[in-house]
Motif scaffolding. Structure first.
Motif, PDB file in Angstrom:
ATOM      1  N   MET A 273       0.828  -1.200   0.000  1.00 59.11           N
ATOM      2  CA  MET A 273       0.000   0.000   0.000  1.00 59.11           C
ATOM      3  C   MET A 273       0.865   1.253   0.000  1.00 59.11           C
ATOM      4  O   MET A 273       0.412   2.330  -0.311  1.00 59.11           O
ATOM      5  CB  MET A 273      -0.904   0.021   1.232  1.00 59.11           C
ATOM      6  CG  MET A 273      -1.824  -1.165   1.350  1.00 59.11           C
ATOM      7  SD  MET A 273      -2.932  -1.312  -0.057  1.00 59.11           S
ATOM      8  CE  MET A 273      -3.986   0.107   0.236  1.00 59.11           C
ATOM      9  N   HIS A 274       2.102   1.116   0.415  1.00 57.56           N
ATOM     10  CA  HIS A 274       2.975   2.289   0.542  1.00 57.56           C
ATOM     11  C   HIS A 274       4.336   1.928  -0.029  1.00 57.56           C
ATOM     12  O   HIS A 274       5.277   1.677   0.704  1.00 57.56           O
ATOM     13  CB  HIS A 274       3.112   2.702   2.009  1.00 57.56           C
ATOM     14  CG  HIS A 274       1.807   3.012   2.645  1.00 57.56           C
ATOM     15  ND1 HIS A 274       1.124   4.165   2.400  1.00 57.56           N
ATOM     16  CD2 HIS A 274       1.048   2.302   3.505  1.00 57.56           C
ATOM     17  CE1 HIS A 274       0.001   4.169   3.101  1.00 57.56           C
ATOM     18  NE2 HIS A 274      -0.075   3.055   3.768  1.00 57.56           N
ATOM     19  N   PHE A 275       4.418   1.850  -1.327  1.00 60.84           N
ATOM     20  CA  PHE A 275       5.634   1.403  -1.977  1.00 60.84           C
ATOM     21  C   PHE A 275       6.819   2.273  -1.580  1.00 60.84           C
ATOM     22  O   PHE A 275       6.747   3.490  -1.557  1.00 60.84           O
ATOM     23  CB  PHE A 275       5.438   1.460  -3.493  1.00 60.84           C
ATOM     24  CG  PHE A 275       6.634   1.008  -4.258  1.00 60.84           C
ATOM     25  CD1 PHE A 275       7.019  -0.313  -4.214  1.00 60.84           C
ATOM     26  CD2 PHE A 275       7.359   1.902  -5.000  1.00 60.84           C
ATOM     27  CE1 PHE A 275       8.120  -0.742  -4.912  1.00 60.84           C
ATOM     28  CE2 PHE A 275       8.469   1.487  -5.705  1.00 60.84           C
ATOM     29  CZ  PHE A 275       8.852   0.157  -5.664  1.00 60.84           C
ATOM     30  N   GLU A 276       7.900   1.617  -1.257  1.00 63.74           N
ATOM     31  CA  GLU A 276       9.162   2.293  -0.979  1.00 63.74           C
ATOM     32  C   GLU A 276       9.078   3.236   0.217  1.00 63.74           C
ATOM     33  O   GLU A 276       9.704   4.281   0.252  1.00 63.74           O
ATOM     34  CB  GLU A 276       9.635   3.079  -2.217  1.00 63.74           C
ATOM     35  CG  GLU A 276      10.141   2.187  -3.326  1.00 63.74           C
ATOM     36  CD  GLU A 276      11.513   1.616  -3.020  1.00 63.74           C
ATOM     37  OE1 GLU A 276      12.314   2.311  -2.425  1.00 63.74           O
ATOM     38  OE2 GLU A 276      11.762   0.462  -3.384  1.00 63.74           O
ATOM     39  N   THR A 277       8.275   2.897   1.200  1.00 65.42           N
ATOM     40  CA  THR A 277       8.207   3.741   2.382  1.00 65.42           C
ATOM     41  C   THR A 277       8.785   3.028   3.602  1.00 65.42           C
ATOM     42  O   THR A 277       8.688   3.533   4.702  1.00 65.42           O
ATOM     43  CB  THR A 277       6.765   4.152   2.690  1.00 65.42           C
ATOM     44  OG1 THR A 277       5.985   2.965   2.837  1.00 65.42           O
ATOM     45  CG2 THR A 277       6.209   5.025   1.591  1.00 65.42           C
ATOM     46  N   ILE A 280       6.854   2.738   6.957  1.00 65.37           N
ATOM     47  CA  ILE A 280       6.447   3.889   7.762  1.00 65.37           C
ATOM     48  C   ILE A 280       4.924   3.948   7.826  1.00 65.37           C
ATOM     49  O   ILE A 280       4.243   3.911   6.807  1.00 65.37           O
ATOM     50  CB  ILE A 280       6.997   5.199   7.164  1.00 65.37           C
ATOM     51  CG1 ILE A 280       8.514   5.223   7.282  1.00 65.37           C
ATOM     52  CG2 ILE A 280       6.388   6.413   7.852  1.00 65.37           C
ATOM     53  CD1 ILE A 280       9.165   6.373   6.546  1.00 65.37           C
ATOM     54  N   THR A 282       1.495   5.940   8.906  1.00 69.74           N
ATOM     55  CA  THR A 282       0.913   7.221   9.273  1.00 69.74           C
ATOM     56  C   THR A 282      -0.591   7.079   9.215  1.00 69.74           C
ATOM     57  O   THR A 282      -1.126   6.289   8.448  1.00 69.74           O
ATOM     58  CB  THR A 282       1.401   8.358   8.344  1.00 69.74           C
ATOM     59  OG1 THR A 282       0.888   9.608   8.818  1.00 69.74           O
ATOM     60  CG2 THR A 282       0.950   8.147   6.921  1.00 69.74           C
ATOM     61  N   GLY A 283      -1.259   7.847  10.056  1.00 69.35           N
ATOM     62  CA  GLY A 283      -2.708   7.781  10.077  1.00 69.35           C
ATOM     63  C   GLY A 283      -3.272   8.686  11.159  1.00 69.35           C
ATOM     64  O   GLY A 283      -2.551   9.132  12.057  1.00 69.35           O
TER      65      GLY A 283
ATOM     66  N   ASN B 281       5.114  10.453   1.472  1.00 65.28           N
ATOM     67  CA  ASN B 281       5.721   9.128   1.310  1.00 65.28           C
ATOM     68  C   ASN B 281       5.944   8.395   2.629  1.00 65.28           C
ATOM     69  O   ASN B 281       7.087   8.262   3.061  1.00 65.28           O
ATOM     70  CB  ASN B 281       7.036   9.246   0.544  1.00 65.28           C
ATOM     71  CG  ASN B 281       7.474   7.903  -0.001  1.00 65.28           C
ATOM     72  OD1 ASN B 281       6.652   7.021  -0.217  1.00 65.28           O
ATOM     73  ND2 ASN B 281       8.769   7.739  -0.208  1.00 65.28           N
ATOM     74  N   PRO B 285      -3.059  11.576   6.214  1.00 61.45           N
ATOM     75  CA  PRO B 285      -4.434  11.898   5.818  1.00 61.45           C
ATOM     76  C   PRO B 285      -4.545  13.387   5.510  1.00 61.45           C
ATOM     77  O   PRO B 285      -3.844  14.210   6.099  1.00 61.45           O
ATOM     78  CB  PRO B 285      -5.259  11.536   7.057  1.00 61.45           C
ATOM     79  CG  PRO B 285      -4.397  10.650   7.860  1.00 61.45           C
ATOM     80  CD  PRO B 285      -2.983  11.016   7.567  1.00 61.45           C
TER      81      PRO B 285
END
Lengths: 294, 399
Positions: A273-277, A280, A282-283, B281, B285
């Protein structure tokens, strides 16, 4: 050469998934791959196609690259090092849990004499490590993998200086009010004793008398919440979301004084869901604080 | 040398604008090729008028005309608004006009209308007297079956319309008034209720962690947002494949009524857009702030519905209480994209749809207004694959 020599000292053992490129693959079952592996190999031999544990029976056809698989049994930060004698690259790929494809979750390249390093947090599961030497003179390389215990590891210990800075700027958490925020996982960030991935989510709670406090957190990720005595690394209570939930509740008796609420995540981000992260997370989150009867 | 340079500059500018438009509007800029102009595309006519309105209201607009960039001209279109007789006095709440599907309207007291291109609006039996507030395409129950619609409304009512026009009720598991649908699968309503509908028609509750009445739901950046009273914005992430919803800090105390165009939230006297991010990256939100290009006409007016036209200059149609109608032009190239339209209607509008050359506005007292965009000619791209691979020779069509 120093780097290569030091690699030999590390208690590493990483075996290849299949015999995709070895000139003489060992007979019998494929070798299991474990954390802490050091491999010397070269890409000078012709590519062979063979069944692979990573590929679960599919042909491991990678052009002139080498393929290894790596089984992760514990969510943690990992460090992959490639020291090639050619201009080579390393990519760590995650197998999709539901579909027959892979996702690159980290990659690096290096010239001869340099070391390519991939630092990435990984969940339990099966991963592929691809060494690409298809476009350069094909010679040897060292490969190793270990837990990443550096200060830049996403999953690691708190950095007290970093947490002190967070404490200094912590917004207040008031009883009967909702606190809104956005969490972001940070190496060395505030990490609950029952959580996993430290971050930047802290709040200051001030009580003028002892009280039983109920804290309810809801988040885009599975949260853990902890109350500490302010400026002390001492937990007064910690609770995390149960499996599959995105809510946590903590009821704790607190003395009068200043306290620190820490919120972190029990999970890293899904890589696909978060390529190349590098995992990490976050939300958004909310925390509701209320006094309840003892 | 000057003429080719000018031509190249014009082509580059046009291409740059075309790229902007492409991402947003799905059409491309025509350009000449080896001295041969592209053949002009054909004019797309709006749906034929029913002829009910003796005095249609017309407006000339150029939704792509830039007042920030040195573009010589942009196409201008006549926007014709005309009343259509609905045959009902019930308040009409929602309208859909998907390509290849009939135009459908739902409203109070179980009202459902379908538009016949020749004979006008016809009533359908829904089997309910509940008010129907929202309407959306529904994921098909059966693979390959298309054209089903989901309507929701008061007291938790949900109805599915088959492609043949038969309405069937479904149990939502809630008695709350349901006001909005996203994607035919997420429904929100009073008391912070959110329910998720499976393609088979079963509903399950999704925690929203709010008790505020939720009036609208839609795409907001890469997430889904439900909005409602007191400036509540519930941000839903699908990182795990299932909706996980968390309220954000309310950026306003006004009631929010519309989520539109992935980057706008509209409400009572306030239009919000996404604030610049402090990290990326992965992207956090979205945060929301008052839209700086909203203009003075927004204050004091209540937006209730919006729809974006992906063809005509990325134009957005917004409607609200007391006959409020706005057309929002291409905000990537315009300094003042929001234009309040003084339409000759005073009813409260509750629902709009707008795509290609056709739009509809529905509201109180059975009001249906058809919007037709006249003389719309979609831009084209000349493709000559073999020669293009060898290197296109771009020439100024004026030479």
């Amino acid at each position: 050469m120093q780097i290569l020599a030091s690699s030999l000292l590390l208690p590493l053992m990483l075996a290849r998934c299949g015999a995709a490129t070895r000139p003489s693959p060992p007979a019998g079952p494929e070798q299991a791959l474990q954390l802490g592996v050091s491999v010397w190999d070269d890409t000078s031999m012709p590519v062979r196609v063979a069944p692979s544990a990573c590929r679960q029976g599919e042909p491991a056809w990678l052009g002139a690259g080498h393929l290894y698989c790596f089984q992760v049994t514990e969510t943690a930060s990992y460090r992959f090092e490639l020291a090639p004698q050619f201009q080579g690259s390393i990519q760590v790929q995650e197998r999709d849990r539901e579909h027959p494809w892979d996702f690159g979750v980290g990659q690096a390249s290096a010239k001869p004499g340099e070391v390519a390093v991939v630092r990435v947090a990984l969940d339990p599961g099966l991963y592929q490590v691809v060494i690409d030497g298809s476009h350069w003179p094909k010679t040897g390389y060292w490969l190793q993998v270990d837990r990443d215990t550096s200060s830049s590891a996403l999953i690691g210990r708190e950095d007290r200086a970093r947490v002190a800075a967070l404490e200094a700027h912590a917004e207040p958490l008031r009883l009967g009010e909702r606190a809104f925020g956005v969490y972001r996982s940070t190496p060395g960030g505030a990490r609950t004793s029952c959580g996993l991935v430290g971050g930047d989510a802290v709040r200051r709670l001030t009580l003028d008398r002892p009280a039983r406090i109920r804290l309810r957190a809801a988040a885009h990720f599975p949260p853990a919440i902890e109350v500490r005595a302010l400026h002390e690394n001492r937990s007064l209570g910690c609770a995390g979301a149960v499996e599959g939930s995105h809510e946590a509740e903590l009821v704790v008796d607190l003395p009068a004084g200043e306290h620190l609420l820490v919120l972190d995540s029990l999970a890293i981000a899904r890589h696909h869901m978060h390529f190349e992260t590098n995992g990490i997370m976050t939300g958004a989150y909310v925390v509701d604080a209320a006094e309840v009867a003892p | 040398m000057k003429a080719p340079l000018l031509a190249l500059t014009a082509v580059l500018l046009t291409s740059a604008l075309g790229s902007l438009s492409c991402a947003a509007t799905r059409f491309t800029i025509a350009r000449p090729y080896r001295g041969t102009p592209c053949p002009p595309s054909e004019v797309i006519a709006p749906l034929p008028s029913l002829g009910h309105d003796p005095k249609p209201f017309e407006l000339e607009r150029s939704p792509d005309a830039s007042d920030r960039l040195p573009v010589r001209s942009a196409p201008s279109y006549t926007h014709r608004f005309e009343l259509e007789t609905s045959g009902t006095t019930a308040a009409l709440r929602a309208v859909t006009a998907d390509e290849g599907q009939p135009v459908l309207v739902v409203g109070d007291r179980g009202t459902a209308l379908v538009r016949d291109p020749k004979s006008g609006w016809k009533s359908e039996q829904t089997g309910t007297t509940e008010d129907l507030f929202a309407l959306s395409r529904a994921p098909s129950r059966i693979k390959g079956e298309a054209g089903s619609y989901l309507a929701v409304g008061s007291h938790g009512v949900a109805l599915v319309r088959s492609p043949e026009g038969a309405w069937q009720s479904e149990a939502t598991g809630t008695l709350a008034d349901l006001h909005a649908i996203w994607g035919g699968s997420l429904v929100v309503g009073d008391g912070g209720v959110m329910v998720a509908r499976s393609p088979e028609g079963s509903f399950r509750r999704v925690p929203t962690h709010t008790t505020a009445n939720l009036h609208a739901i839609g795409r907001c950046d890469t997430h889904i947002c439900a909005v409602g009273d007191g400036g509540v914005i519930v941000d839903c992430s699908f990182a795990t494949g299932e909706p996980v919803c968390v309220p954000r800090r309310p950026p306003t105390t006004a009631a929010l009524r519309v989520v539109s165009n992935e980057v706008f939230i509209l409400g009572e006297g306030v239009w919000l857009s996404i604030a610049p991010r402090s990290a990326s990256n992965p992207d956090p939100p979205p945060e929301w702030q008052p839209w700086r290009l909203a203009g003075p006409s927004v204050a004091g007016s209540d937006a209730r519905a919006a729809a974006r036209n992906h063809w005509v200059g990325a134009e957005m149609l917004v409607a609200g209480r007391r006959g409020a109608v706005w057309l929002v032009g291409n905000f990537t190239v315009m300094k003042h994209p929001v234009q309040r339209i003084d339409v000759p209607y005073t009813v409260d509008f509750h629902g709009v749809t707008y795509e290609r050359t056709d739009g509809f506005l529905v509201g109180d007292a059975g009001t249906i207004v058809k919007l037709g965009v006249m003389s719309f000619r979609p831009p084209t791209t000349c493709l000559a694959a073999t020669d293009a691979l060898a290197g296109p020779e771009l020439t100024d069509s004026r030479s």
